[in-house]
Enzyme design. Structure first.
Site, PDB file in Angstrom:
ATOM      1  N   GLU A 179       0.828  -1.214   0.000  1.00  0.00           N
ATOM      2  CA  GLU A 179       0.000   0.000   0.000  1.00  0.00           C
ATOM      3  C   GLU A 179       0.862   1.264   0.000  1.00  0.00           C
ATOM      4  O   GLU A 179       1.240   1.758   1.065  1.00  0.00           O
ATOM      5  CB  GLU A 179      -0.929   0.020   1.224  1.00  0.00           C
ATOM      6  CG  GLU A 179      -1.827   1.258   1.262  1.00  0.00           C
ATOM      7  CD  GLU A 179      -2.667   1.410   2.518  1.00  0.00           C
ATOM      8  OE1 GLU A 179      -2.320   0.805   3.552  1.00  0.00           O
ATOM      9  OE2 GLU A 179      -3.655   2.124   2.470  1.00  0.00           O
ATOM     10  N   LYS A 221      -2.542  -2.207  -3.014  1.00  0.00           N
ATOM     11  CA  LYS A 221      -3.579  -1.358  -2.425  1.00  0.00           C
ATOM     12  C   LYS A 221      -3.229   0.073  -2.780  1.00  0.00           C
ATOM     13  O   LYS A 221      -2.187   0.587  -2.366  1.00  0.00           O
ATOM     14  CB  LYS A 221      -3.650  -1.554  -0.903  1.00  0.00           C
ATOM     15  CG  LYS A 221      -4.670  -0.618  -0.234  1.00  0.00           C
ATOM     16  CD  LYS A 221      -5.104  -1.109   1.117  1.00  0.00           C
ATOM     17  CE  LYS A 221      -6.073  -0.137   1.773  1.00  0.00           C
ATOM     18  NZ  LYS A 221      -6.762  -0.717   2.931  1.00  0.00           N
ATOM     19  N   SER A 263      -9.944   4.367   0.822  1.00  0.00           N
ATOM     20  CA  SER A 263     -10.883   5.479   0.622  1.00  0.00           C
ATOM     21  C   SER A 263     -10.221   6.825   0.895  1.00  0.00           C
ATOM     22  O   SER A 263     -10.658   7.845   0.333  1.00  0.00           O
ATOM     23  CB  SER A 263     -12.158   5.295   1.453  1.00  0.00           C
ATOM     24  OG  SER A 263     -11.901   5.215   2.834  1.00  0.00           O
ATOM     25  N   GLY A 265     -10.110   9.353   2.881  1.00  0.00           N
ATOM     26  CA  GLY A 265     -10.698  10.626   3.302  1.00  0.00           C
ATOM     27  C   GLY A 265     -11.831  11.078   2.395  1.00  0.00           C
ATOM     28  O   GLY A 265     -12.422  12.145   2.604  1.00  0.00           O
TER      29      GLY A 265
HETATM   30  P1  13P Z   1      -9.086   4.463   4.423  1.00  0.00           P
HETATM   31  O1  13P Z   1     -10.064   3.720   3.551  1.00  0.00           O
HETATM   32  O2  13P Z   1      -9.728   5.143   5.589  1.00  0.00           O
HETATM   33  O3  13P Z   1      -8.183   5.351   3.633  1.00  0.00           O
HETATM   34  O4  13P Z   1      -8.145   3.380   5.087  1.00  0.00           O
HETATM   35  C1  13P Z   1      -7.620   2.366   4.332  1.00  0.00           C
HETATM   36  C2  13P Z   1      -6.320   1.944   4.868  1.00  0.00           C
HETATM   37  O5  13P Z   1      -6.060   0.777   5.012  1.00  0.00           O
HETATM   38  C3  13P Z   1      -5.333   2.992   5.208  1.00  0.00           C
HETATM   39  O6  13P Z   1      -4.108   2.421   5.517  1.00  0.00           O
END
Ligand code: 13P
Length: 333
Positions: A179, A221, A263, A265
């Site tokens: 991610e 991600k 997501s 924010g």
């Molecule tokens: P959000 O969907 O709130 O951005 O969180 C996803 C996530 O895994 C952040 O590390």
């Protein structure tokens, strides 16, 4: 020990039709801040109830293929007295675990962050596996500020650590989810967001290749390509889809097991509408990978504001969670 073929099929199973992933892996620090933002005082028991609100919702297996947990939750029990990973697995939901140890400022560029956690990773992976984890996540953070940030050095160092993490996770017989989050915060334009996402993913996959990580066994991600939250501009779902899918087609190898979105924010409605446009665009462009959601805030927000930490609000909060899951699942087309 799991073979690479087993790992690929575990990774692929997270993309079962109509299903996606709940990110419930907020660290103690982030969970405390999240609860505080809804006026809920935090304690270990309150965090456990916060997890149970979502993980204990009846019927979530209809929409969830996996849940990313934080290490604290991996060892806790739900209100049904079962360890969380066990109760998820019994419902066919794969338990995952956040394995990075958070970020710290880069000494040469202190407004940028580097992710920690490689030092004792093999030992921790062995423990998480025993505790029932099937897949893992490592988050890197990319901040945009005009033409100044991100620096190429920060993108490269974070990519190196993501690739190193992926290698160790595969060696431990678990699935890595990489991610590199490009933050929404900032005044950047749509074009700048797209360019940074392109550079981030391009660098990541060139390092992944250099380090001989098996790409077929990794999940990406990613952020969506979005104008900054202080840009005064709200992109339409079609614009978001064009920039996001266009970038992914350019930067992500076709072998990758699948791509999930954070997501970041966006409001729950924005994250849902943008996902729907992205899945439509990906089909239209013949994208080679399966796509789904891996949201934290966009899935949790409505339920948390109803719950407010009160037992009597649990049924209504869970109903709101299920309604949002149904909408996000429908956005997968
Ligand atoms: P959000 O969907 O709130 O951005 O969180 C996803 C996530 O895994 C952040 O590390």
């Amino acid at each position: 020990m799991k073979s690479m073929t087993d790992l690929i099929s575990i990774a692929r199973s997270l993309f079962s039709t109509g299903k996606g992933i709940l990110a419930a892996d907020e660290s103690v620090h982030s969970a405390t801040a999240r609860l505080a933002s809804y006026g809920i005082p935090a304690s270990e028991e309150m965090r456990r109830q916060y997890r149970d609100l979502f993980l204990g919702t009846e019927g979530v297996e209809k929409y969830l293929s996996g849940v990313i947990l934080f290490s604290e939750t991996l060892l806790e029990k739900g209100n049904d007295k079962k360890p969380f990973p066990k109760s998820l697995a019994e419902r066919g939901i794969l338990p995952g675990i956040k394995v990075d140890l958070g970020t710290e400022p880069i000494s040469t560029s202190p407004r940028e962050l580097i992710t920690q956690g490689l030092l004792d990773l093999p030992e921790r992976l062995a423990e998480y596996k025993k505790q029932g984890a099937m897949f893992t996540k490592w988050r890197a953070v990319v901040r945009i500020d005009g033409d100044q940030l991100p620096t190429a050095a920060a993108i490269h160092e974070n990519a190196k650590r993501l690739a190193q993490y992926a290698k160790e996770v595969q060696a431990a017989g678990l699935v890595p989810m990489l991610e590199p989050e490009v933050l929404l915060e900032g005044a950047h334009s749509r074009a700048r967001a797209r360019a940074v996402l392109e550079e981030t993913l391009g660098t990541l996959f060139s390092v992944v290749e250099e380090q001989a990580v098996d790409r077929a066994g990794v999940i990406l991600k990613t952020s969506m390509a979005l104008s900054g939250s202080e840009s005064g501009k709200k992109d339409t779902p079609e614009e978001v889809a064009e920039d996001t899918v266009g970038t992914l087609m350019q930067s992500v190898p076709k072998q990758v097991a699948g791509i999930v979105f954070l997501s970041g924010g966006q409001t729950p409605d924005e994250a849902t509408a943008n996902l729907a446009a992205i899945t439509r665009k990906a089909k239209e462009m013949g994208a080679p990978w399966p796509l789904t959601f891996s949201y934290a805030r966009a899935l949790q927000e409505e339920a948390l504001s109803i719950w407010s930490g009160k037992e009597e609000n649990v049924p209504a909060a869970r109903k709101a969670f299920m309604e949002r899951l149904a909408k996000v699942s429908a956005a997968l087309g």
